[in-house]
Design a protein around this motif. Structure first.
Motif, PDB file in Angstrom:
ATOM      1  N   ARG A  15     -19.620 -20.254  -6.450  1.00 15.17           N
ATOM      2  CA  ARG A  15     -18.553 -19.935  -5.299  1.00 15.17           C
ATOM      3  C   ARG A  15     -18.685 -20.525  -4.201  1.00 15.17           C
ATOM      4  O   ARG A  15     -17.972 -21.528  -3.747  1.00 15.17           O
ATOM      5  N   HIS A  99     -15.313  -8.506  -5.412  1.00 14.79           N
ATOM      6  CA  HIS A  99     -15.960  -8.703  -4.216  1.00 14.79           C
ATOM      7  C   HIS A  99     -14.764  -8.746  -3.243  1.00 14.79           C
ATOM      8  O   HIS A  99     -14.099 -10.062  -3.412  1.00 14.79           O
ATOM      9  N   ASN A 169     -21.055  -6.114   2.769  1.00 16.02           N
ATOM     10  CA  ASN A 169     -21.746  -7.345   3.010  1.00 16.02           C
ATOM     11  C   ASN A 169     -21.527  -7.768   4.540  1.00 16.02           C
ATOM     12  O   ASN A 169     -20.311  -7.696   4.925  1.00 16.02           O
ATOM     13  N   VAL A 525     -12.631 -20.229   1.936  1.00 18.41           N
ATOM     14  CA  VAL A 525     -12.704 -19.035   2.691  1.00 18.41           C
ATOM     15  C   VAL A 525     -12.941 -19.406   3.930  1.00 18.41           C
ATOM     16  O   VAL A 525     -13.866 -20.349   4.239  1.00 18.41           O
TER      17      VAL A 525
HETATM   18  O1  KIV Z   1     -19.086 -17.017   4.668  1.00 21.19           O
HETATM   19  C1  KIV Z   1     -18.169 -16.061   4.417  1.00 21.19           C
HETATM   20  O2  KIV Z   1     -17.582 -15.128   5.272  1.00 21.19           O
HETATM   21  C2  KIV Z   1     -17.889 -15.655   2.967  1.00 21.19           C
HETATM   22  C3  KIV Z   1     -17.220 -14.313   2.721  1.00 21.19           C
HETATM   23  C4  KIV Z   1     -16.266 -14.458   1.699  1.00 21.19           C
HETATM   24  C5  KIV Z   1     -18.324 -13.385   2.013  1.00 21.19           C
HETATM   25  O3  KIV Z   1     -18.435 -16.508   2.260  1.00 21.19           O
END
Ligand code: KIV
Ligand code: ZN
Length: 525
Positions: A15, A99, A169, A525
């Motif tokens: 991912r 998540h 997280n 992201v």
């Molecule tokens: O780096 C980040 O903030 C991400 C989140 C989706 C966990 O990859």
């Protein structure tokens, strides 16, 4: 081991790792990698971001069905349609994790989301509560956590846990934090979120300042019990914390970090090679743990020390991460049985008889050409045969002759089997590789962009096999092809054809998946 705290290893190679510009992997490659991850004992595998593309959806779905022990996970923004896509792609798995995340830093809320604090709080409540309807295993991330005000972070974490999140997280999304500060943030969360004991705290650190691993490890002493990481440290921009570094640091300095990851470290090298092959991203020679030089001792003083006692210059053994000492293996008289045993030793335990047969045939040809055959040569052969086993060869190389040297323009003469038609051409080019690739273009008319052409010698010596990686692009889709041969030009032609054959499969799949309704979200992201 029983009294040591368990550290959950959450792998996001498929991912976040795939969000590295140009690091796309095919669904088939992801499935093969996920099997090794499963065998390695990785606790959670974030297999993709299902809403973003049919390819991601399909990968998450296929991977989640095949895992024996690891928990599959999909990523979702704080949106119902993202969470629905996650559920749809994961629902056939025995158990799975959703998540979900939203940014909580002032800069992200203002400029990226255009949302107020209250709106973000509502989105956290809604998204975690919604995800919880599908699974008990919900992880919530405060994106750009390390640039979020501590009070707001604690408020949103408390809410996410109240809504049912079991893992919280803390991402250092832009790789801004430093170890001491990251540890302090975790301590602050532990001391100020009243229900924090109901969740596992996770660290997700990016490597923009080269501190991702250091930050994640600093988090451990403050209470982090899950680390998000990627093989070879691939990921957005400068990448993520490297799984192999995290795991080996904990194992090697268990005196100071008395934790247990449960990872079978002997599979690290294999996983690293597979990820590098699938993405076409080479591993830098001096990369910790998995670089070609990580266990090489060049200077006389070091070599002398090593011969007297390995501990003089070795803090972990190459075998502990699955690196076999380069060894002479077999000669041309070795039989199929010995070859199969060798494959087992090298970690290829579940390859089909067809692949063994194919690789064995190539081994015999190589043994005639090459004096010494090393483990790495065999690995290159079997990896090549695994690619063939994916039944993706619609266009095959029948023969290639190349005329190179000074003076004359370089010339290639090629025969290809193109969907069963045998075709022949002669082309000149700007160098032998160019002439070779022009032959392929001539015999199968296509229009792709060559993004990467890379050659590396598998072993030492002028008779070494060369592994060639080729990456091509067509309409935003990329594929990577690879091949190994003692003849670099033959390997080049095969690698290009391999990438092209994969592209043909992608084209086919694309037209099928156009019927499936998916919303494409541009960007990561
Ligand atoms: O780096 C980040 O903030 C991400 C989140 C989706 C966990 O990859
Ligand atoms: Zn990330």
């Amino acid at each position: 081991m029983a009294d040591k705290d368990k550290i959950y290893i959450f792998d996001t190679t498929m991912r976040d790792g795939e969000q590295s510009p140009g690091a796309s992997m095919s669904v088939e490659e992801k499935i093969q990698i996920s099997r090794v991850f499963d065998d390695m004992g990785i606790d959670i595998i974030e297999a993709g971001f299902p809403i973003t593309s049919p390819g991601d959806f399909e990968a998450v779905s296929a991977i989640s069905k095949g895992l024996k022990n690891s928990i599959p996970c999909g990523l979702a923004r704080a949106k119902k349609k993202d969470i629905d896509a996650c559920y749809e792609s994961l629902k056939h798995a025995k158990r799975f994790r959703i998540h979900t995340f939203i940014s909580t830093s002032p800069v992200h809320m203002k400029h990226k989301l255009n949302m107020s604090d209250e709106q973000v709080v509502d989105a956290v409540k809604e998204s975690v509560t919604y995800a919880k309807k599908f699974t008990d295993d919900v992880e919530w991330s405060c994106e750009d956590g390390t640039r979020t005000t501590l009070d707001f972070m604690c408020k949103t974490i408390e809410l996410a846990i109240n809504c049912g999140a079991k893992t919280i997280n803390i991402p250092d999304t832009v790789g801004y934090s430093i170890p001491e500060e990251f540890a302090k943030t975790i301590t602050h969360i532990k001391n100020n979120v009243p229900n924090i004991d109901k969740a596992i705290i996770s660290a997700h650190c990016h490597n923009d300042l080269g501190l991702a691993v250091a930050n994640a490890l600093a988090g451990l002493s403050a209470g982090v019990r899950q680390i998000e990481c990627t093989i070879n440290g691939i990921g957005e921009r400068a990448g993520n914390a490297a799984l192999e570094e995290i795991v080996m640091a904990i194992k090697t300095r268990n005196d100071l970090m008395p934790y247990d990851t449960g990872i079978k470290t002997e599979l690290i090298s294999k996983a690293s090679k597979m990820v590098s092959n699938a993405t076409g991203f080479p591993v830098q020679f001096n990369k910790a743990i998995v670089g070609k030089n990580a266990f090489a001792h060049e200077s006389g003083i070091h070599q002398d020390g090593m011969l007297k006692n390995r501990e003089t210059y070795e803090i972990m053994s190459p075998e502990s991460v699955g690196v076999k000492q380069t060894s002479l293996v077999m000669g041309k008289h070795s039989g199929r049985h010995a070859f199969k045993d060798k494959l087992n030793d090298l970690g290829y335990t579940d390859v089909t008889d067809d692949v063994i047969q194919e690789a064995f045939g190539k081994f015999k040809v190589l043994a005639d050409k090459k004096k010494h055959i090393y483990d790495e040569d065999i690995i290159a052969l079997v990896d090549d045969s695994l690619i063939v086993d994916n039944k993706i060869n619609a266009i095959n190389l029948k023969s290639l002759k190349v005329y190179a040297g000074t003076g004359e323009p370089q010339k290639a003469e090629m025969t290809l089997d193109v969907f069963g038609d045998i075709k022949h051409t002669v082309q000149t080019g700007d160098g032998p590789v160019d002439a070779t690739f022009k032959c392929i273009k001539e015999l199968y008319n296509h229009d792709v962009k060559l993004l990467l052409y890379q050659v590396h010698a598998v072993t030492e010596g002028t008779d070494a096999q060369a592994t060639v990686s080729v990456k091509i692009e067509e309409n935003d889709r990329t594929t990577v092809g690879q091949s190994a041969d003692t003849d670099t030009l033959v390997a080049s032609a095969r690698a290009y054809l391999n990438a092209l054959n994969k592209m043909l499969i992608k084209r086919e799949k694309k037209s099928l998946s156009e019927n499936i309704e998916h919303q494409k979200v541009k960007g990561g992201v």
